[in-house]
Write a protein that holds these residues in place. Structure first.
Motif, PDB file in Angstrom:
ATOM      1  N   GLY A 130      67.475  60.672  54.327  1.00  0.00           N
ATOM      2  CA  GLY A 130      67.703  60.405  52.913  1.00  0.00           C
ATOM      3  C   GLY A 130      69.152  60.131  52.576  1.00  0.00           C
ATOM      4  O   GLY A 130      69.449  59.405  51.625  1.00  0.00           O
ATOM      5  N   VAL A 131      70.100  60.687  53.369  1.00  0.00           N
ATOM      6  CA  VAL A 131      71.512  60.507  53.040  1.00  0.00           C
ATOM      7  C   VAL A 131      72.193  59.414  53.857  1.00  0.00           C
ATOM      8  O   VAL A 131      73.090  58.731  53.353  1.00  0.00           O
ATOM      9  CB  VAL A 131      72.290  61.839  53.193  1.00  0.00           C
ATOM     10  CG1 VAL A 131      71.785  62.856  52.197  1.00  0.00           C
ATOM     11  CG2 VAL A 131      72.193  62.387  54.609  1.00  0.00           C
ATOM     12  N   ILE A 132      71.786  59.226  55.109  1.00  0.00           N
ATOM     13  CA  ILE A 132      72.430  58.201  55.934  1.00  0.00           C
ATOM     14  C   ILE A 132      72.130  56.810  55.389  1.00  0.00           C
ATOM     15  O   ILE A 132      72.921  55.881  55.552  1.00  0.00           O
ATOM     16  CB  ILE A 132      71.974  58.305  57.410  1.00  0.00           C
ATOM     17  CG1 ILE A 132      72.841  57.430  58.327  1.00  0.00           C
ATOM     18  CG2 ILE A 132      70.515  57.939  57.548  1.00  0.00           C
ATOM     19  CD1 ILE A 132      74.284  57.856  58.428  1.00  0.00           C
ATOM     20  N   VAL A 191      77.652  39.486  59.228  1.00  0.00           N
ATOM     21  CA  VAL A 191      78.287  40.800  59.324  1.00  0.00           C
ATOM     22  C   VAL A 191      77.411  41.866  58.676  1.00  0.00           C
ATOM     23  O   VAL A 191      77.295  42.990  59.188  1.00  0.00           O
ATOM     24  CB  VAL A 191      79.679  40.783  58.654  1.00  0.00           C
ATOM     25  CG1 VAL A 191      80.330  42.156  58.726  1.00  0.00           C
ATOM     26  CG2 VAL A 191      80.570  39.733  59.298  1.00  0.00           C
ATOM     27  N   ALA A 192      76.766  41.522  57.538  1.00  0.00           N
ATOM     28  CA  ALA A 192      75.877  42.469  56.856  1.00  0.00           C
ATOM     29  C   ALA A 192      74.711  42.861  57.758  1.00  0.00           C
ATOM     30  O   ALA A 192      74.356  44.040  57.847  1.00  0.00           O
ATOM     31  CB  ALA A 192      75.365  41.864  55.555  1.00  0.00           C
ATOM     32  N   PHE A 193      74.115  41.868  58.432  1.00  0.00           N
ATOM     33  CA  PHE A 193      73.033  42.173  59.367  1.00  0.00           C
ATOM     34  C   PHE A 193      73.539  43.017  60.525  1.00  0.00           C
ATOM     35  O   PHE A 193      72.867  43.947  60.981  1.00  0.00           O
ATOM     36  CB  PHE A 193      72.407  40.877  59.898  1.00  0.00           C
ATOM     37  CG  PHE A 193      71.265  40.372  59.080  1.00  0.00           C
ATOM     38  CD1 PHE A 193      70.089  41.100  58.957  1.00  0.00           C
ATOM     39  CD2 PHE A 193      71.351  39.158  58.420  1.00  0.00           C
ATOM     40  CE1 PHE A 193      69.031  40.636  58.196  1.00  0.00           C
ATOM     41  CE2 PHE A 193      70.303  38.683  57.651  1.00  0.00           C
ATOM     42  CZ  PHE A 193      69.139  39.420  57.541  1.00  0.00           C
ATOM     43  N   ALA A 194      74.733  42.708  60.999  1.00  0.00           N
ATOM     44  CA  ALA A 194      75.300  43.470  62.112  1.00  0.00           C
ATOM     45  C   ALA A 194      75.490  44.934  61.735  1.00  0.00           C
ATOM     46  O   ALA A 194      75.114  45.845  62.488  1.00  0.00           O
ATOM     47  CB  ALA A 194      76.633  42.859  62.530  1.00  0.00           C
ATOM     48  N   LEU A 220      73.592  50.599  61.683  1.00  0.00           N
ATOM     49  CA  LEU A 220      73.076  51.725  60.901  1.00  0.00           C
ATOM     50  C   LEU A 220      71.714  52.169  61.423  1.00  0.00           C
ATOM     51  O   LEU A 220      71.453  53.374  61.578  1.00  0.00           O
ATOM     52  CB  LEU A 220      72.978  51.331  59.430  1.00  0.00           C
ATOM     53  CG  LEU A 220      72.378  52.365  58.473  1.00  0.00           C
ATOM     54  CD1 LEU A 220      73.216  53.633  58.456  1.00  0.00           C
ATOM     55  CD2 LEU A 220      72.268  51.792  57.069  1.00  0.00           C
ATOM     56  N   LEU A 221      70.846  51.192  61.702  1.00  0.00           N
ATOM     57  CA  LEU A 221      69.525  51.523  62.247  1.00  0.00           C
ATOM     58  C   LEU A 221      69.649  52.193  63.608  1.00  0.00           C
ATOM     59  O   LEU A 221      68.925  53.160  63.908  1.00  0.00           O
ATOM     60  CB  LEU A 221      68.675  50.255  62.366  1.00  0.00           C
ATOM     61  CG  LEU A 221      68.180  49.643  61.047  1.00  0.00           C
ATOM     62  CD1 LEU A 221      67.512  48.295  61.308  1.00  0.00           C
ATOM     63  CD2 LEU A 221      67.207  50.581  60.353  1.00  0.00           C
ATOM     64  N   LEU A 222      70.563  51.699  64.438  1.00  0.00           N
ATOM     65  CA  LEU A 222      70.764  52.289  65.765  1.00  0.00           C
ATOM     66  C   LEU A 222      71.273  53.715  65.647  1.00  0.00           C
ATOM     67  O   LEU A 222      70.813  54.612  66.367  1.00  0.00           O
ATOM     68  CB  LEU A 222      71.753  51.425  66.553  1.00  0.00           C
ATOM     69  CG  LEU A 222      72.032  51.857  67.999  1.00  0.00           C
ATOM     70  CD1 LEU A 222      70.748  51.783  68.828  1.00  0.00           C
ATOM     71  CD2 LEU A 222      73.113  50.968  68.617  1.00  0.00           C
ATOM     72  N   THR A 246      70.868  55.772  63.051  1.00  0.00           N
ATOM     73  CA  THR A 246      69.790  56.588  62.503  1.00  0.00           C
ATOM     74  C   THR A 246      68.757  56.924  63.570  1.00  0.00           C
ATOM     75  O   THR A 246      68.305  58.072  63.684  1.00  0.00           O
ATOM     76  CB  THR A 246      69.111  55.856  61.336  1.00  0.00           C
ATOM     77  OG1 THR A 246      70.098  55.499  60.354  1.00  0.00           O
ATOM     78  CG2 THR A 246      68.055  56.737  60.683  1.00  0.00           C
ATOM     79  N   PHE A 247      68.405  55.906  64.378  1.00  0.00           N
ATOM     80  CA  PHE A 247      67.436  56.141  65.452  1.00  0.00           C
ATOM     81  C   PHE A 247      67.975  57.150  66.463  1.00  0.00           C
ATOM     82  O   PHE A 247      67.238  58.030  66.925  1.00  0.00           O
ATOM     83  CB  PHE A 247      67.100  54.827  66.151  1.00  0.00           C
ATOM     84  CG  PHE A 247      66.262  55.003  67.388  1.00  0.00           C
ATOM     85  CD1 PHE A 247      64.901  55.262  67.287  1.00  0.00           C
ATOM     86  CD2 PHE A 247      66.839  54.940  68.642  1.00  0.00           C
ATOM     87  CE1 PHE A 247      64.125  55.447  68.423  1.00  0.00           C
ATOM     88  CE2 PHE A 247      66.077  55.122  69.793  1.00  0.00           C
ATOM     89  CZ  PHE A 247      64.715  55.380  69.677  1.00  0.00           C
ATOM     90  N   GLY A 248      69.263  57.018  66.816  1.00  0.00           N
ATOM     91  CA  GLY A 248      69.832  57.924  67.807  1.00  0.00           C
ATOM     92  C   GLY A 248      69.779  59.375  67.368  1.00  0.00           C
ATOM     93  O   GLY A 248      69.379  60.259  68.137  1.00  0.00           O
ATOM     94  N   VAL A 249      70.174  59.640  66.122  1.00  0.00           N
ATOM     95  CA  VAL A 249      70.171  61.018  65.614  1.00  0.00           C
ATOM     96  C   VAL A 249      68.748  61.552  65.519  1.00  0.00           C
ATOM     97  O   VAL A 249      68.456  62.683  65.937  1.00  0.00           O
ATOM     98  CB  VAL A 249      70.872  61.077  64.250  1.00  0.00           C
ATOM     99  CG1 VAL A 249      70.706  62.467  63.627  1.00  0.00           C
ATOM    100  CG2 VAL A 249      72.345  60.737  64.384  1.00  0.00           C
ATOM    101  N   ASN A 250      67.843  60.740  64.982  1.00  0.00           N
ATOM    102  CA  ASN A 250      66.459  61.192  64.840  1.00  0.00           C
ATOM    103  C   ASN A 250      65.764  61.326  66.191  1.00  0.00           C
ATOM    104  O   ASN A 250      64.885  62.184  66.348  1.00  0.00           O
ATOM    105  CB  ASN A 250      65.682  60.241  63.936  1.00  0.00           C
ATOM    106  CG  ASN A 250      65.962  60.489  62.464  1.00  0.00           C
ATOM    107  OD1 ASN A 250      65.663  61.543  61.931  1.00  0.00           O
ATOM    108  ND2 ASN A 250      66.559  59.514  61.812  1.00  0.00           N
ATOM    109  N   ALA A 251      66.140  60.494  67.159  1.00  0.00           N
ATOM    110  CA  ALA A 251      65.575  60.628  68.504  1.00  0.00           C
ATOM    111  C   ALA A 251      65.988  61.962  69.117  1.00  0.00           C
ATOM    112  O   ALA A 251      65.183  62.642  69.770  1.00  0.00           O
ATOM    113  CB  ALA A 251      66.028  59.468  69.390  1.00  0.00           C
TER     114      ALA A 251
END
Length: 232
Positions: free
Chosen positions: A166-168, A203-206, A211-213, A215-220
């Motif tokens: 929710g915060v990231i 750059v926005a997509f990058a 950000l997705l990477l 988020t995935f790393g922390v949640n993994a």
């Protein structure tokens, strides 16, 4: 599709070259959201335990408020925190508006009801007589609370993941209380909004992919801890 592929290419380029600005923004995002999540876990679980272990008038109203708080609009939180931290506001003497500390505070306000609501549901899902059974075996109240935390650890880890998620990914409150200042309060979400407004979609997509990477790393990692604790 070309923009997406260009964004992926740009993300790899920024990561492989260890672009200093992107690295700083990424680390600040992790630091700010990590500390906000930690603060929300301390406050949220404490609140959830207090509600779950005690009977008092208006308990259902408190639970309803907690559940409502799980859907707090970030921009509303940002507005209230900005007013509180404004130089003429109640907490203006702290002088932390437009600093990372202000973002941590706003994000903690967003995440605390999420952790508290899901934590309360986890504690209420435990067997009703478990608390009395633990106390009857001679455990102190502190030991009883620790045992309840252990018994509810799987859904509680899910609550932590929900709070972090929710915060990231939050942007509205971060811009309002942080100001998106380069070298100071610019995080991945606010930087993505800025680059999009400038038309720098690659750059926005990058930044979005990074950000997705992240988020995935922390949640993994949290999922690994959760599933390792899962009863076989």
């Amino acid at each position: 599709m070309d923009l997406i592929w260009e964004g992926l290419r740009k993300a790899l380029e920024l990561l492989l070259t260890l672009d200093p600005e992107v690295l700083r923004i990424t680390l600040l995002s992790l630091k700010v959201s990590g500390l906000a999540t930690l603060l929300s876990v301390i406050l949220g679980l404490g609140l959830a335990l207090g509600v779950a272990l005690n009977e008092f008038p208006g308990k259902r109203l408190v639970i309803a408020l907690l559940n409502t708080g799980m859907g707090l609009p970030p921009v509303v939180v940002g507005l209230f925190v900005t007013v509180l931290l404004w130089r003429n506001g109640p907490l203006g003497f702290l002088g932390i508006l437009y600093t990372p500390a202000a973002i941590i505070l706003a994000q903690a306000v967003i995440a605390t009801p999420i952790v508290a609501g899901l934590g309360l549901a986890a504690f209420q899902h435990l067997p009703p007589g478990l608390r009395l059974q633990i106390l009857s075996l001679g455990a102190t109240r502190t030991q009883m609370v620790w045992m309840l935390l252990r018994e509810a650890r799987l859904p509680l880890l899910a609550a932590v993941m929900a709070g972090f998620g929710g915060v990231i990914s939050e942007v509205g409150a971060s811009i309002m209380v942080g100001g998106n200042l380069k070298g100071s309060t610019r995080v991945l979400t606010t930087a993505t909004v800025m680059e999009t407004s400038r038309g720098n979609f690659d750059v926005a997509f990058a930044l979005s992919f990074i950000l997705l990477l992240l988020t995935f790393g922390v949640n993994a990692l949290l999922t690994h801890l959760q599933q390792r604790e899962r009863p076989r």
